[in-house]
Design an enzyme around this catalytic site. Structure first.
Site, short mmCIF file in Angstrom:
data_model
loop_
_atom_site.label_atom_id
_atom_site.label_comp_id
_atom_site.label_asym_id
_atom_site.label_seq_id
_atom_site.Cartn_x
_atom_site.Cartn_y
_atom_site.Cartn_z
N ARG A 9 0.93 -1.30 0.24
CA ARG A 9 0.16 0.09 -0.34
C ARG A 9 0.89 1.32 0.52
O ARG A 9 0.74 1.87 -1.26
CB ARG A 9 -0.74 -0.06 0.87
CG ARG A 9 -2.14 0.77 0.99
CD ARG A 9 -1.52 2.72 1.40
NE ARG A 9 -0.96 2.88 2.88
CZ ARG A 9 -0.66 3.61 3.52
NH1 ARG A 9 -0.95 4.74 2.62
NH2 ARG A 9 -0.20 3.57 5.00
N ASP A 10 1.45 1.49 0.39
CA ASP A 10 2.66 2.87 1.31
C ASP A 10 3.20 3.17 0.10
O ASP A 10 4.34 3.78 -0.38
CB ASP A 10 3.16 3.14 2.69
CG ASP A 10 2.48 3.83 2.40
OD1 ASP A 10 2.21 5.20 2.13
OD2 ASP A 10 3.69 4.89 4.38
N HIS A 202 4.71 4.19 12.54
CA HIS A 202 4.60 4.20 11.52
C HIS A 202 6.11 5.33 11.00
O HIS A 202 5.62 6.24 11.20
CB HIS A 202 3.68 4.51 10.92
CG HIS A 202 3.26 4.81 9.01
ND1 HIS A 202 2.61 4.13 8.17
CD2 HIS A 202 4.18 5.28 7.95
CE1 HIS A 202 3.26 4.09 7.16
NE2 HIS A 202 3.86 5.49 7.07
N HIS A 204 9.04 6.74 8.57
CA HIS A 204 9.91 7.51 6.98
C HIS A 204 11.24 7.68 7.24
O HIS A 204 11.20 8.48 8.86
CB HIS A 204 8.91 8.72 6.03
CG HIS A 204 8.01 7.67 5.62
ND1 HIS A 204 7.46 7.59 4.20
CD2 HIS A 204 6.84 7.50 6.37
CE1 HIS A 204 6.06 6.84 4.30
NE2 HIS A 204 5.88 7.02 5.22
N CYS A 235 4.64 8.54 0.46
CA CYS A 235 3.04 10.27 0.88
C CYS A 235 3.02 10.74 -1.02
O CYS A 235 3.64 12.26 -0.73
CB CYS A 235 2.91 10.75 1.64
SG CYS A 235 1.15 11.15 1.39
N ASN A 244 8.96 4.45 3.42
CA ASN A 244 9.10 3.51 4.56
C ASN A 244 10.38 3.29 4.91
O ASN A 244 11.14 2.65 4.48
CB ASN A 244 8.05 2.46 4.87
CG ASN A 244 6.60 3.27 5.13
OD1 ASN A 244 5.77 3.34 3.53
ND2 ASN A 244 6.38 3.39 5.45
#
Length: 296
Positions: A9-10, A202, A204, A235, A244
């Site tokens: 996903r990310d 979460h 990065h 993002c 990430n």
């Protein structure tokens, strides 16, 4: 420490390449083979805004279903939840509440207050459907548009959200500006209003602080960490937001520190190289280049 795999996903949502559904399914299958058991597989976002996630339903219909694997769908609003509930095989929903109004407006088309107002309905409906819920406070460590985000702002948002308590709260450094001191401050702030809710983080690695933050989160009682195989992603609505922290690098760090993850680090590193090749990029992760230690 539980590692939540968010690469599908990310990781993919900020890459220029639009991968076909079978490649995404293969990516998820390889993550499972590497030992990941909670996988954020899709986002139920508007396909015009996040085209990389346009085939969310098709991905969920095709992924393997081994026992013990939980698939997470990210939702931004009630419409996203409706799609998640109509899809086959979502076990969890991750609702994003952005900590600042300007970023929330750009990310979700509404203010933080309006997004918070939708949370109770989403949480109630998801729980009624038997789904686990995570509330992610995005940009909790800093905003690309308004700058510093006070810990008190995050505390206030979580306190209001606790009218419909989630199963888990995730503190997200969406743009990779955080440092370990902030991890301690934000965990304490959230614990003051949600003492019994599981915490997830979460990070990065945009400014090379992601792994230090991960260790700080471990030290302060966070029970799950998001990571992306290959370290890909970012993002699409935040300038210069890189990927990430990498699953393979995080697994190596934790395992060598005596913290079990259940992840096959070498296999995850192979998958990081593999997905980067499909995307036509160089994986930010280091393990795919340096190899595990000791070798063999």
């Amino acid at each position: 420490m539980e590692i939540v795999e968010v690469g599908p996903r990310d990781g993919l949502q900020n890459e220029k390449a639009l991968l076909p559904t079978p490649v995404k399914v293969d990516y998820i299958t390889r993550a499972i083979a590497a030992g990941l058991r909670r996988i954020e597989a899709v986002a139920f976002a508007h396909p015009a805004r996040v085209p990389q996630m346009a085939d969310a339903e098709a991905v969920l219909a095709a992924v393997p279903r081994p026992a013990g694997v939980s698939y997470i769908g990210l939702v931004l609003n009630q419409r996203g939840l409706d799609r998640a509930l109509a899809s086959a095989g979502v076990h969890e929903v991750n609702y994003v509440l952005v900590a600042t109004d300007e970023f929330s407006q750009r990310n979700q088309g509404m203010s933080s207050a309006l997004s918070l107002g939708q949370w109770a309905g989403v949480a109630t409906a998801a729980r009624a459907a038997g789904l686990r819920t995570t509330l992610t406070v995005a940009a909790a460590f800093g905003c690309p548009f308004t700058g510093e985000v006070p810990a008190e702002r995050v505390r206030m948002l979580v306190e209001q959200a606790m009218a419909a308590p989630p199963d888990e709260i995730c503190l997200a450094d969406t743009i990779g500006v955080g440092v370990p001191r902030q991890v301690a401050e934000l965990v304490a702030a959230v614990r003051s209003v949600a003492p019994d809710v599981a915490l997830r983080a979460h990070f990065h690695n945009t400014r090379n602080t992601g792994y230090a933050n991960a260790l700080a989160a471990l030290e302060h009682g966070v029970s799950a960490l998001d990571a992306s195989i290959g370290g890909i992603g970012g993002c699409p609505f935040a300038p210069a937001a890189t990927g990430n922290i990498a699953t393979e690098d995080l697994s190596y760090l934790l395992d060598r520190s005596g913290v079990a993850t259940g992840v096959d680090t070498a296999r995850a590193a192979e998958t990081g190289t593999w997905i980067a090749e499909r995307l036509g990029v160089t994986a930010p992760a280091m393990l795919g280049r340096a190899g595990v230690f000791p070798p063999g």
